[in-house]
Every structure is written in C-alpha cells, then in structure tokens.
Design a protein around this motif. Structure first.
Motif, PDB file in Angstrom:
ATOM      1  N   ILE A 207       0.854  -1.190   0.000  1.00 55.93           N
ATOM      2  CA  ILE A 207       0.000   0.000   0.000  1.00 55.93           C
ATOM      3  C   ILE A 207       0.890   1.240   0.000  1.00 55.93           C
TER       4      ILE A 207
ATOM      5  N   GLN B  72      -6.112   6.832  -6.829  1.00 54.62           N
ATOM      6  CA  GLN B  72      -5.213   6.952  -5.672  1.00 54.62           C
ATOM      7  C   GLN B  72      -4.132   5.874  -5.620  1.00 54.62           C
ATOM      8  N   CYS B  73      -4.383   4.721  -6.203  1.00 56.30           N
ATOM      9  CA  CYS B  73      -3.455   3.600  -6.036  1.00 56.30           C
ATOM     10  C   CYS B  73      -2.263   3.743  -6.993  1.00 56.30           C
ATOM     11  N   TRP B  74      -1.273   2.875  -6.832  1.00 56.06           N
ATOM     12  CA  TRP B  74      -0.050   2.934  -7.644  1.00 56.06           C
ATOM     13  C   TRP B  74      -0.388   2.848  -9.136  1.00 56.06           C
TER      14      TRP B  74
ATOM     15  N   ARG C  12       1.435   3.976   1.302  1.00 55.11           N
ATOM     16  CA  ARG C  12       1.305   4.883   2.455  1.00 55.11           C
ATOM     17  C   ARG C  12       2.348   4.476   3.489  1.00 55.11           C
TER      18      ARG C  12
ATOM     19  N   LEU D 269      -6.330   3.778   0.903  1.00 51.97           N
ATOM     20  CA  LEU D 269      -6.019   4.632  -0.248  1.00 51.97           C
ATOM     21  C   LEU D 269      -7.169   5.559  -0.621  1.00 51.97           C
ATOM     22  N   THR D 270      -8.396   5.098  -0.452  1.00 52.25           N
ATOM     23  CA  THR D 270      -9.540   5.867  -0.968  1.00 52.25           C
ATOM     24  C   THR D 270     -10.541   6.274   0.107  1.00 52.25           C
TER      25      THR D 270
ATOM     26  N   CYS E 269      -9.846   4.391  -9.020  1.00 56.83           N
ATOM     27  CA  CYS E 269      -9.896   5.212  -7.800  1.00 56.83           C
ATOM     28  C   CYS E 269      -9.059   6.481  -7.904  1.00 56.83           C
TER      29      CYS E 269
ATOM     30  N   GLN F 295      -1.984   6.025 -10.411  1.00 55.39           N
ATOM     31  CA  GLN F 295      -1.018   7.120 -10.440  1.00 55.39           C
ATOM     32  C   GLN F 295       0.026   6.930 -11.532  1.00 55.39           C
TER      33      GLN F 295
ATOM     34  N   THR G 158      -8.077  -0.930  -6.332  1.00 53.99           N
ATOM     35  CA  THR G 158      -9.057  -0.823  -5.247  1.00 53.99           C
ATOM     36  C   THR G 158     -10.522  -0.886  -5.674  1.00 53.99           C
TER      37      THR G 158
ATOM     38  N   ARG H 290      -6.634  -2.157   1.995  1.00 56.93           N
ATOM     39  CA  ARG H 290      -5.904  -1.344   1.022  1.00 56.93           C
ATOM     40  C   ARG H 290      -6.818  -0.272   0.407  1.00 56.93           C
TER      41      ARG H 290
END
Lengths: 171, 387
Positions: free
Chosen positions: A20, B92-94, A22, A151-152, B90, B97, B106, A147
């Motif tokens: 993840i 936001q995830c790898w 983060r 992330l969201t 989303c 991005q 996700t 996850r």
C-alpha cells in the motif's frame, strides 16, 4: 515432526500480502482504529470492537452455524501487531500483521497471517467447512478491503444495486 | 427505473428494477443520456462468460447528467454533463497514479472471483460479469458511478452527446492502441477491424502522426467509414492481406499492427468459456486468424498492439514474435489517461466518434438494437440507446 500434522497445520494457516502506497505508521493507526476492523472482515465475520484492544467476533457458517470468540491484541509494536482469541473461543485463532517498507516509492508491505485451531484438530478443510470460505480468502480479501480503505477512504461495493432479481435489487 | 437486463443466453429484456443509490461517499448517480452496445457485450449475451447472473443490468459505454452526488465528491456537481470510462478507477493507487487505470488496485468488489484466473484482480468494470466486479450497467435510466472525481469528465459545451458517448470506451481504447505504437515520422500503421474500436484506433493513429493508416475488414460499409476517415481500406476476403500490406509498404511491412478484432468469445478467459468457444470452432479460428495475420505482417522490430479482448489462446506463435523482435503492447483501456485530450480532439473535429452511431433506439427497443448490432444488419456499427 509428524509430517501429516505439519501439512494440516499449514492448511489451517492463512497468509496474504499487499503493498500500500502509504507510510507504515499511518497504516498501523488505521488498522488499530476499531471502525476499521468492523469493516474489513465482513466477508467472514461480524467484528464488534469493545475497545482499542479487544473485539467480539461472530462468524456464520453454512446451515445457520454461529461461531463466536473474543480477540485481544497481545502485541502492538511499530512493525508488528499480534492478536489472539481468548479462552472459550468456538474456534481458537491467532493473527499477526507485519509491516515492512516496500522498495522505491511503493510504500509499505503488509504481511498478514491468521492461524485457526478448529475444534477436533487442526484441519484446514474444517475451517472452510465451518465458515464456507477458504482460509486464504479470509485474509486476502481483508487485506484488499484494508488497502482500498487506506487509499480511498472507502471499500468497493455493489450492495445493493439494481438487478432484475429479488424484487429489483441485488443484495 | 427501466433497465436492459440479461436473463440468460440471448434472453434480453427491458425490466423494472430498483433505482441505484449512492453507496460510497465518492459516488454519483447519473441520469443516462446515451448508452451504447460494444462487441464485448455479445459474449456476455451469448452466455460464454460464466459469472454473469440472471437479472444483471447490461451496458458499459455511456454518458449522462449527474443528478445526485456523494458527500466526498468535490470536482463534479449535480447538473454536469459527463462521460465516464468503462473501467472504474480510484485515482489513488499505484496503478492509477501511473496511468494504468484499468488495473486499479481498489475498485474490484469481488476479487475472489477474478484473482484465481489472472493472478491479481483488475479494476472493476460496469456490466462485464461478476468476475470483473459485477457493477450494474448503463443500459438503464440511471447508473451509479463510483470515484466520480476521477471517473466523470465534464463534456464541453459544443460537443454533441453522440461524440462524447464513445469517449467512454471505443475512442480511448482505440487511441490507446495507437499510442502503444509509439508512432514516428513516416510510420505506417495497419489496423485489423473497423468496428467502433478499430475506427477510433485509425483516427488515433492519424492524430498521432502516422504517415498512412491501413484498415482491414470484410464489411463494405465499415471499410467505407474507414476510407472516409482517410484510411486505406483492405477487404481481407478479396485480397491476400500479407501481400497487399507488403505492396503498400514497399516490402517493409507495417511499422505497427493493431488488432481491434479480438477473440472475445473467450471472454474472461474462464476455462468453461474457452471450452464452449472450442465447441464453436469457427469463432476461434476466425478471430485468432486476425491476430496471427498481424503477427506475420508486422515489420521486423515493429510493434503489435492488441486491443481485441482475448481469453485463453493456447495456439499463439510466440516464436514469430521472438524471431522478428516484435514489441507487444496490450491492455484494457486506461481511459482516464486519455479522455481529456480526446474531448479536445473531438471538439476540434480531429476525432469524429459520432460517426460510429449508425442506429438509435429507445431503451425499450434496446433488444432490437442488440439484434441488429450482433448481426450487423443495415450496416450497423453501433446501436445507441437513449433512455
């Protein structure tokens, strides 16, 4: 070591990993948030947090079976969280979550392992039969939900949504 | 609301179902203005994909107006006219991005159905079986759109609904296929298939600077559309495609070949689906042929861009790619990476997606629309539904 017992022990242990994007401390805080635990295990059990360290679990099996236990955090460190069911659990179990830095800019790896000790001996198949879900899926799906949440801020769902069944909605 | 539902093999009915609701804080509800058929739907309809469920609402290529917004939606608002890519991402995830939106980490709510087949779950998609997320589709009066700030793109004033519609899927899929070809000055690009995706790949290759684009199909009306777009049409039933391509390229071969045909009958790659395709051998042979032909035609060191939806293809001449040093690029559409520029291209008239909309139906008549689309009656390229 008795090889048969060893095989069975492996079947009853469920492991999964996710990465993840983060930092570990942020993920650890989110994991320990009681609200998180009640959201990421819904495919397997209802989790009702009693406080930051203990929670009540209720897993429903096929044919109306209900299995309850209370879990307690036994170790909360910067890189590891461990918990265990307390005495009297219908299905004794232990869990371990390890945080490791991922390479490059990929964030943090989470390695989750849950071990079940079903009544009547350590048999992986028994776990599947009890809960109607294979042990690997229990942990993998929980990590995927975590996850998504990390992330969201939400967990993907289609429940309920329009469909031409069950009175017009899929539940 | 009314919605077109799959009720079993080739059993489509418009039914009354519940309205969609906002389930997560980044969701919006769209009032669908237009929704269209896609070739990949046909294999859901034909029952080749085992994780469809009776009653599923179909449709994954659409545009509409936002009528309700979740509490964490900040960029788009009620009343916006928007187009939405078919893969849910989303942002936001790898993967998101890195502009790999169809691989979003996700958005898949049912990864346990898909991971055993692919190794990892992909992004969820509207109405593309439960192995791909099981999200309700857009052939309906309303559709729920998750991650609205990432997935809803406001359609500029002056761009018609019909143009915006295909920027949901056919246009970004085709354009991505052309983008995969890393087109350089003087490059010739051959595109197998003149359906919606193939035609958009052809226009995409032109926008990206291809010297010439060659369009391969067998249906005269589709080849005529390709020619109208500026491509050189090749009817594979009338000429030897390999010979014709060598002649058109001075013996070099196309610098890049795009497969926009696919072997969609194999669907998600589930073994069950594949077995059924094997039973209908003519489909496998026909469609695998396009890809093998592209592999043979592409020049040494060239690029093969695969957009056709493939399942499990166990007779794939890998040595052909290896010995020729071919670069293979493929993906489901990473639409969110392309939609903004495609809206600009369409506004300037460089991209003309509305040309795909050959037939228009009400939602109530959508089963007829699918029938015409499936059988390519009356030159149907795409049937468009206006709920």
């Amino acid at each position: 070591m008795n090889p048969v017992q060893s095989d069975n022990a492996i079947k009853a242990a469920a492991r999964a990993s996710v990465t993840i994007g983060r930092p570990a401390d942020e993920l650890r805080t989110l994991w320990l948030d009681p609200g998180t635990q009640s959201r990421i295990w819904t495919h397997f059990a209802e989790v009702n947090p009693l406080d930051g360290r203990t929670a009540e679990w209720l897993a429903r099996g096929p044919a109306g079976g209900e299995y309850r236990w209370r879990s307690e955090a036994v170790e909360v460190g910067p890189d590891e969280i461990r918990w265990s069911s307390l005495d009297g659990a219908d299905v004794p179990n232990t869990g371990q979550l390890i945080f490791r830095p991922a390479p490059g800019d990929r964030g943090t790896e989470l390695h989750l392992e849950v071990r079940f000790d079903p009544p009547g001996g350590v048999i992986g198949e028994a776990v599947s039969k009890l809960f109607h879900i294979v042990p690997g899926e229990i942990v993998r799906h929980a990590l995927y939900k975590f996850r998504a949440l990390a992330l969201t801020g939400e967990i993907p769902t289609t429940d309920p949504q329009p469909a031409a069944r069950k009175g017009g909605a899929d539940r | 609301m009314r919605a077109l539902c799959w009720n079993g093999v080739n059993d489509l009915r418009v039914e009354t179902v519940a309205d969609p609701a906002i389930l997560n804080p980044k969701d919006v509800i769209l009032k669908v203005r237009l929704s269209t058929t896609c070739g990949s739907d046909l294999h859901l309809i034909d029952g080749l994909i085992p994780t469809m469920r009776e009653g599923d609402v179909l449709g994954h290529e659409f545009m509409g107006e936002i009528v309700d917004v979740g509490r964490e939606v900040t960029k788009v608002k009620r009343g916006d006219r928007v187009v939405v890519p078919s893969f849910i991402a989303c942002g936001q995830c790898w993967y998101c991005q890195h502009d790999l939106y169809s691989l979003c980490d996700t958005s898949h709510p049912k990864p346990e159905l898909q991971e055993p087949l692919l190794g990892y779950p992909t992004a969820g998609i509207y109405a593309y079986s439960h192995a791909f997320g099981g999200y309700a589709g857009s052939h309906a009066e309303y559709v729920r759109v998750p991650f609205a700030d990432t997935d809803c793109f406001v359609v500029p004033d002056g761009l018609a609904d019909e143009d915006a519609l295909f920027i949901s899927d056919a246009a970004p899929t085709g354009f991505m296929g052309a983008d995969f070809c890393n087109i350089q000055r003087g490059d010739l690009v051959a595109v197998w298939g003149c359906g919606g995706v193939g035609l958009m790949a052809q226009q995409g290759a032109m926008i990206l600077g291809a010297e010439r684009v060659i369009a391969i199909d067998q249906y005269p009306e589709r080849l005529a559309k390709a020619e109208a777009f500026g491509a050189i049409p090749l009817d594979f039933t009338k000429v030897d495609v390999i010979d014709a391509l060598k002649e058109l390229t001075g013996g070099r071969g196309p610098d890049a070949c795009i497969d926009a045909v696919g072997m969609e009958a194999a669907g998600t790659g589930l073994q069950h689906a594949y077995d059924r395709v094997k039973q209908a051998l003519y489909m496998e042979t026909d469609r695998g042929t396009a890809l093998r032909q592209a592999m043979l035609a592409v020049r040494k060191g060239g690029t093969l861009s695969i957009l056709g939806v493939y399942g499990l293809m166990d007779k794939f001449p890998l040595g052909l790619l290896m010995n020729k040093g071919v670069t293979v690029r493929t993906a489901q559409q990473h639409g969110q990476a392309y939609v903004p520029r495609l809206l600009e291209h369409a506004l300037r008239g460089e991209l003309t997606p509305a040309a795909l909309a050959t037939h228009r139906f009400s939602l109530e008549d959508s089963p007829t629309g699918y029938h015409m689309f499936k059988h390519k009656e009356d030159g149907c390229v795409r049937a468009v539904f206006a709920p």
